[in-house]
Design a protein around this motif. Sequence first.
Motif, PDB file in Angstrom:
ATOM      1  N   ASP A 177       5.341   6.720   3.470  1.00 48.93           N
ATOM      2  CA  ASP A 177       4.372   7.821   3.511  1.00 48.93           C
ATOM      3  C   ASP A 177       4.695   8.725   4.696  1.00 48.93           C
ATOM      4  OD1 ASP A 177       2.122   9.467   3.727  1.00 48.93           O
ATOM      5  OD2 ASP A 177       0.779   7.910   2.965  1.00 48.93           O
TER       6      ASP A 177
ATOM      7  N   GLU B  33     -10.261   2.353   5.192  1.00 44.75           N
ATOM      8  CA  GLU B  33     -10.343   3.569   4.381  1.00 44.75           C
ATOM      9  C   GLU B  33      -9.500   3.497   3.110  1.00 44.75           C
ATOM     10  OE1 GLU B  33      -8.972   6.658   6.948  1.00 44.75           O
ATOM     11  OE2 GLU B  33     -10.334   6.127   8.598  1.00 44.75           O
ATOM     12  N   LEU B  34      -8.767   2.408   2.908  1.00 48.97           N
ATOM     13  CA  LEU B  34      -7.782   2.352   1.833  1.00 48.97           C
ATOM     14  C   LEU B  34      -8.257   1.560   0.619  1.00 48.97           C
ATOM     15  CD1 LEU B  34      -4.626   1.817   4.064  1.00 48.97           C
ATOM     16  CD2 LEU B  34      -5.313   3.907   2.882  1.00 48.97           C
ATOM     17  N   GLN B  35      -9.572   1.483   0.441  1.00 56.05           N
ATOM     18  CA  GLN B  35     -10.104   0.698  -0.675  1.00 56.05           C
ATOM     19  C   GLN B  35      -9.698   1.278  -2.026  1.00 56.05           C
ATOM     20  OE1 GLN B  35     -11.115  -2.155  -0.387  1.00 56.05           O
ATOM     21  NE2 GLN B  35     -12.372  -2.721  -2.135  1.00 56.05           N
TER      22      GLN B  35
ATOM     23  N   LEU C  83       2.684   2.450   2.345  1.00 55.21           N
ATOM     24  CA  LEU C  83       2.595   3.180   3.618  1.00 55.21           C
ATOM     25  C   LEU C  83       3.954   3.343   4.284  1.00 55.21           C
ATOM     26  CD1 LEU C  83      -0.616   1.530   5.123  1.00 55.21           C
ATOM     27  CD2 LEU C  83      -0.442   3.513   3.609  1.00 55.21           C
TER      28      LEU C  83
ATOM     29  N   LEU D 236       0.819  -1.215   0.000  1.00 52.69           N
ATOM     30  CA  LEU D 236       0.000   0.000   0.000  1.00 52.69           C
ATOM     31  C   LEU D 236       0.853   1.265   0.000  1.00 52.69           C
ATOM     32  CD1 LEU D 236      -2.812  -1.085   2.493  1.00 52.69           C
ATOM     33  CD2 LEU D 236      -2.925  -0.998  -0.005  1.00 52.69           C
TER      34      LEU D 236
ATOM     35  N   SER E  51      -6.933   2.784  -2.723  1.00 49.44           N
ATOM     36  CA  SER E  51      -5.544   2.359  -2.941  1.00 49.44           C
ATOM     37  C   SER E  51      -5.495   0.910  -3.398  1.00 49.44           C
ATOM     38  CB  SER E  51      -4.731   2.526  -1.658  1.00 49.44           C
ATOM     39  OG  SER E  51      -4.586   3.885  -1.319  1.00 49.44           O
ATOM     40  N   ARG E  52      -6.331   0.070  -2.800  1.00 47.20           N
ATOM     41  CA  ARG E  52      -6.362  -1.340  -3.202  1.00 47.20           C
ATOM     42  C   ARG E  52      -6.847  -1.489  -4.641  1.00 47.20           C
ATOM     43  NH1 ARG E  52      -7.196  -2.109   2.510  1.00 47.20           N
ATOM     44  NH2 ARG E  52      -9.380  -1.516   2.474  1.00 47.20           N
TER      45      ARG E  52
ATOM     46  N   LYS F 103      -6.726   2.730   9.731  1.00 51.33           N
ATOM     47  CA  LYS F 103      -6.761   3.240   8.353  1.00 51.33           C
ATOM     48  C   LYS F 103      -7.192   2.180   7.338  1.00 51.33           C
ATOM     49  CE  LYS F 103      -4.794   7.190   9.621  1.00 51.33           C
ATOM     50  NZ  LYS F 103      -5.534   8.486   9.590  1.00 51.33           N
TER      51      LYS F 103
END
Length: 410
Positions: free
Chosen positions: A56, A312-314, A53, A51, A316-317, A309
């Motif tokens: 980041d 909330e990262l759909q 991260l 992802l 990004s997926r 998080k």
Amino acid sequence: MLAPIHDRLKAELAHLKEQQQYRQLPNLEHQGRHVISNSKKLLNIASNDYLGLGGDTALQHEFFEYLQQLPATDFPKMSATSSRLLTGNDAQLQLLEEELEQWYEVAAGKKDSASKKAALVINSGYHANIGILPALTALPVKTLILADKLVHASIIDGIRLSQNKACTYRRYRHNDYEHLAMLLAQAEDTVERIIIITESIFSMDGDRADLPALVRLKAQDARIELYVDEAHAVGVLGKQGCGLAEETQTLADIDYVVGTFGKAFASIGAYILCDDTVKSWLVNHMRPLIFSTALPPINHAWTRFILTKMPELQASRQHLAQISVQLGQTISSSHQASSAPQDVSYQSPIVPYILGDNAKTITKAAQLQAAGFYALPIRPPTVPANTARIRLVMNAKITTEDCARLIEYL
């Protein structure tokens, strides 16, 4: 060290160099989605940071701002200083396990107590696999382990440590469930317990296990238990990011769900979701848990922060899936000597570019690095003989333009 032994070590290392299998630790500096290698800035396409991260900095600053708001008494310690059974069982760790259980319940869509799973956090995925399996097979119960041929080295080591008078194992051909069914049919009536072990996404090939098929096999024999290592699927698949078991709605049917924080979570550590009684058994019998100093509470605080998080990262997926399919189509087309893109379904962010020959793979990796991509050759014994490859790994910070540029050099 005795000179003859030293000379033999040098000779064996020289042989590894001749076989193009010699390993060295790289000197790297990380800058977001890039690495600095030999003074050159390269796009990182070799990491398990699916992802993106890990690099980041905005996310890291947000975490540090959160920490600064905590009272001094609640600030996470920098070291656990002992094992969990002594003084290492910090509040951050206990909260993480509770939140993992809640995450699982939402992903599984189950609210009844019968399907509830307990979470146990472990220091690493390797610690998990070499510790859980020997603990599970410590009972004097005649047990048969059936493992996919391509499961990770840590699982193989765990299986080897599990071998005793009561426990034997066999390996079925990769994702070949007819072969698995045949091995199940051959299991003696005296076998009291059968543990089927698989990864959900396989680390070197990037393909998926058919979890619904395994669940159907399990339903045919009450002796069967399922052990699924979701290391490369956690964070990558499922609306909550809980992995392939969530995506295939098989979470409640798997007895042992193992996951890691060292990949898409950009943290460190691992966990198992299992029955509460099994968790208690592991606490009493799992040697890597009993005899290892627990991870630092500051790391568990970061993992908890990332866990909030995950749902909330759909987006990004979805982007990760898009560029992975785009790359996979190119690889598939090149292997079929066709310029037309093939219809490739999304398997994972891991796209193997199999070249077979060690020297050819090393040369191609060097060409990609010269073009600005940090790509690495993967050779036997990590992968089977004659399947040397470049393990191309996408992450959500790689742009569509980055992917297109990579495809040009393939």
